[in-house]
Design a protein around this motif. Structure first.
Motif, PDB file in Angstrom:
ATOM      1  N   ARG A   1      48.540  33.580  47.590  1.00 16.60           N
ATOM      2  CA  ARG A   1      48.758  33.394  46.155  1.00 16.60           C
ATOM      3  C   ARG A   1      48.696  34.729  45.403  1.00 16.60           C
ATOM      4  NH1 ARG A   1      44.720  30.017  43.410  1.00 16.60           N
ATOM      5  NH2 ARG A   1      46.400  29.392  42.004  1.00 16.60           N
ATOM      6  N   LYS A   2      48.172  35.752  46.008  1.00 21.66           N
ATOM      7  CA  LYS A   2      47.885  37.009  45.314  1.00 21.66           C
ATOM      8  C   LYS A   2      49.154  37.717  44.870  1.00 21.66           C
ATOM      9  CE  LYS A   2      45.454  41.419  45.835  1.00 21.66           C
ATOM     10  NZ  LYS A   2      44.579  42.249  46.692  1.00 21.66           N
ATOM     11  N   LEU A   3      49.152  38.167  43.606  1.00 15.23           N
ATOM     12  CA  LEU A   3      50.225  39.008  43.079  1.00 15.23           C
ATOM     13  C   LEU A   3      49.665  40.433  43.016  1.00 15.23           C
ATOM     14  CD1 LEU A   3      53.025  39.390  41.887  1.00 15.23           C
ATOM     15  CD2 LEU A   3      52.124  38.680  39.662  1.00 15.23           C
ATOM     16  N   ASN A   4      50.052  41.248  43.980  1.00 15.12           N
ATOM     17  CA  ASN A   4      49.437  42.565  44.164  1.00 15.12           C
ATOM     18  C   ASN A   4      49.566  43.486  42.961  1.00 15.12           C
ATOM     19  OD1 ASN A   4      48.475  42.228  46.878  1.00 15.12           O
ATOM     20  ND2 ASN A   4      50.587  42.400  47.587  1.00 15.12           N
ATOM     21  N   SER A   5      50.613  43.307  42.189  1.00 11.89           N
ATOM     22  CA  SER A   5      50.869  44.218  41.068  1.00 11.89           C
ATOM     23  C   SER A   5      50.188  43.779  39.779  1.00 11.89           C
ATOM     24  CB  SER A   5      52.376  44.336  40.834  1.00 11.89           C
ATOM     25  OG  SER A   5      52.972  43.065  40.684  1.00 11.89           O
ATOM     26  N   PHE A   6      49.364  42.726  39.838  1.00  9.42           N
ATOM     27  CA  PHE A   6      48.731  42.172  38.640  1.00  9.42           C
ATOM     28  C   PHE A   6      47.295  42.671  38.542  1.00  9.42           C
ATOM     29  CE2 PHE A   6      47.461  39.197  35.436  1.00  9.42           C
ATOM     30  CZ  PHE A   6      48.635  38.714  34.859  1.00  9.42           C
ATOM     31  N   VAL A   7      46.910  43.187  37.349  1.00  6.60           N
ATOM     32  CA  VAL A   7      45.556  43.705  37.146  1.00  6.60           C
ATOM     33  C   VAL A   7      45.035  43.276  35.776  1.00  6.60           C
ATOM     34  CG1 VAL A   7      45.934  45.727  38.628  1.00  6.60           C
ATOM     35  CG2 VAL A   7      46.354  45.890  36.158  1.00  6.60           C
ATOM     36  N   LEU A   8      43.726  43.431  35.589  1.00 12.44           N
ATOM     37  CA  LEU A   8      43.088  43.185  34.295  1.00 12.44           C
ATOM     38  C   LEU A   8      42.979  44.500  33.525  1.00 12.44           C
ATOM     39  CD1 LEU A   8      40.120  40.854  35.350  1.00 12.44           C
ATOM     40  CD2 LEU A   8      42.295  40.160  34.333  1.00 12.44           C
TER      41      LEU A   8
ATOM     42  N   MET B   1      41.576  36.292  37.400  1.00 13.13           N
ATOM     43  CA  MET B   1      41.118  36.964  38.621  1.00 13.13           C
ATOM     44  C   MET B   1      41.112  36.002  39.803  1.00 13.13           C
ATOM     45  SD  MET B   1      39.896  39.613  40.267  1.00 13.13           S
ATOM     46  CE  MET B   1      39.416  40.798  39.010  1.00 13.13           C
ATOM     47  N   ASN B   2      40.558  34.800  39.591  1.00 13.25           N
ATOM     48  CA  ASN B   2      40.392  33.850  40.691  1.00 13.25           C
ATOM     49  C   ASN B   2      41.690  33.263  41.206  1.00 13.25           C
ATOM     50  OD1 ASN B   2      37.673  34.277  40.399  1.00 13.25           O
ATOM     51  ND2 ASN B   2      37.224  32.301  39.452  1.00 13.25           N
ATOM     52  N   ASN B   3      42.738  33.307  40.390  1.00 18.13           N
ATOM     53  CA  ASN B   3      43.976  32.630  40.785  1.00 18.13           C
ATOM     54  C   ASN B   3      45.170  33.548  41.010  1.00 18.13           C
ATOM     55  OD1 ASN B   3      43.369  29.567  40.550  1.00 18.13           O
ATOM     56  ND2 ASN B   3      42.456  30.448  38.709  1.00 18.13           N
ATOM     57  N   ILE B   4      45.174  34.735  40.416  1.00 14.95           N
ATOM     58  CA  ILE B   4      46.311  35.645  40.581  1.00 14.95           C
ATOM     59  C   ILE B   4      45.920  36.925  41.316  1.00 14.95           C
ATOM     60  CG2 ILE B   4      48.086  37.008  39.406  1.00 14.95           C
ATOM     61  CD1 ILE B   4      48.050  35.097  37.113  1.00 14.95           C
ATOM     62  N   ILE B   5      44.798  37.517  40.918  1.00 17.37           N
ATOM     63  CA  ILE B   5      44.451  38.853  41.416  1.00 17.37           C
ATOM     64  C   ILE B   5      43.680  38.802  42.726  1.00 17.37           C
ATOM     65  CG2 ILE B   5      43.178  40.970  40.872  1.00 17.37           C
ATOM     66  CD1 ILE B   5      43.710  40.335  37.895  1.00 17.37           C
ATOM     67  N   SER B   6      42.695  37.909  42.798  1.00 16.10           N
ATOM     68  CA  SER B   6      41.865  37.840  44.002  1.00 16.10           C
ATOM     69  C   SER B   6      41.570  36.394  44.386  1.00 16.10           C
ATOM     70  CB  SER B   6      40.547  38.599  43.759  1.00 16.10           C
ATOM     71  OG  SER B   6      39.786  38.660  44.941  1.00 16.10           O
ATOM     72  N   PRO B   7      42.603  35.611  44.662  1.00 17.28           N
ATOM     73  CA  PRO B   7      42.395  34.207  45.048  1.00 17.28           C
ATOM     74  C   PRO B   7      41.879  34.102  46.489  1.00 17.28           C
ATOM     75  CG  PRO B   7      44.707  34.762  45.207  1.00 17.28           C
ATOM     76  CD  PRO B   7      44.032  35.978  44.642  1.00 17.28           C
TER      77      PRO B   7
END
Length: 296
Positions: free
Chosen positions: A124-131, A113-119
């Protein structure tokens, strides 16, 4: 399809296809295809090749060869887990480390979350990436990270409890979904899940190789944290074994005692006795991917 989920074409065949699945790591796909196969020439770097939504790979290498009138493409792709390899773990502003005390699954999800989804740095954010849905896997531990490769850190935290992770495709919502998984116990020592047993006496294996190797095994780890000289924090983490076999871990990046203990346990796991059993299955009773799967 392209990396932005734009569908390109269906491949109408290939010369060869080899997939290496990896539990708690990055798998690979190697494909040989030629220009006589429909749509072969459309494959580009960073395209996604997928057989199923949980069997998807990102193209990272294309080798093109001409022989006579036939153009052959050697394609190398990596599983979507490699998306984590593209990032490092940057601590929150004002903090030296990204410190957490929680279940193993929660820790790695938080770092994702801290590095890809909501940095903090939105570039740095990859908009299409989710948990994906949380499962509550793993014991509660204390961990920290600082400017390390995210894929390596996720694997390191999950490995001691044999947990794995997978990034899968959600084609409906055009998303990459991160999940942590636990293998299903299918051994003869339980009666909750269907048992999957292989061996010569069952007539379902052919060639095999068994290896027991303690050459590099260690059962005592001294973990050194921060400080200098006699003031340096050092903890001893002990495993089991007939002979005492010691090793040392330099962990200057760690400032928490529980995290030092966890690093020692991870090293013991890494340097444990090798006990491998490799064999070729005969699919008379059990089919891989149907009756059992990676991690079971």
């Amino acid at each position: 399809m392209s990396f932005d989920f734009t569908y390109k074409a269906a491949l109408r065949g290939f010369e060869s296809l080899i997939i290496e699945n990896v539990w708690n790591g990055i798998g690979t796909l190697k494909m040989t295809i030629n220009n006589q196969i429909t749509n072969a020439d459309l494959i580009e770097i960073d395209d996604i090749l997928f057989l199923e939504t949980d069997k998807a790979f990102i193209v990272e290498k294309i080798e093109e060869k001409l022989s006579g009138s036939i153009i052959t493409y050697e394609i190398t792709a990596v599983s979507l887990n490699a998306l984590l390899r593209d990032y490092i773990t940057i601590p929150p502003s004002g903090k030296a480390y990204d410190n957490l005390t929680d279940k193993r699954e929660v820790i790695v999800r938080t770092w994702v979350m801290n590095n890809i989804i909501s940095p903090e740095d939105t570039t740095r954010k990859l908009n299409s990436f989710v948990l994906g849905a949380i499962k509550g896997l793993g014991n509660t531990i204390s961990e920290q990270t600082r400017y390390k490769n995210l894929a390596d850190e996720v694997s390191r935290v999950l490995l001691p409890e044999d947990l794995g992770y997978k990034v899968e495709l959600d084609l409906t919502n055009k998303q990459f979904v991160f999940n942590v998984y636990q293998g299903v116990n299918r051994t003869s020592l339980q009666n909750v899940n269907s048992r999957i047993l292989f061996g010569l006496k069952y007539g379902n294996i052919s060639d095999y190789k068994k290896v027991k190797d303690t050459t590099s095994a260690k059962n005592i780890v001294y973990v050194a944290g921060q400080g200098e000289g006699a003031d340096r924090t050092i903890v001893e983490v002990a495993g089991t074994g007939t002979r005492r076999k010691e090793t040392f871990v330099d962990a200057r990046d760690i400032d928490l005692l529980p995290a030092l203990m966890e690093r020692g346990n991870q090293k013991l796991n890494e340097l444990s006795e090798i006990n491998n059993y490799e064999f070729d299955t005969i699919e008379r009773q059990f089919k891989y991917g149907i009756d059992y799967d990676l991690g079971d």
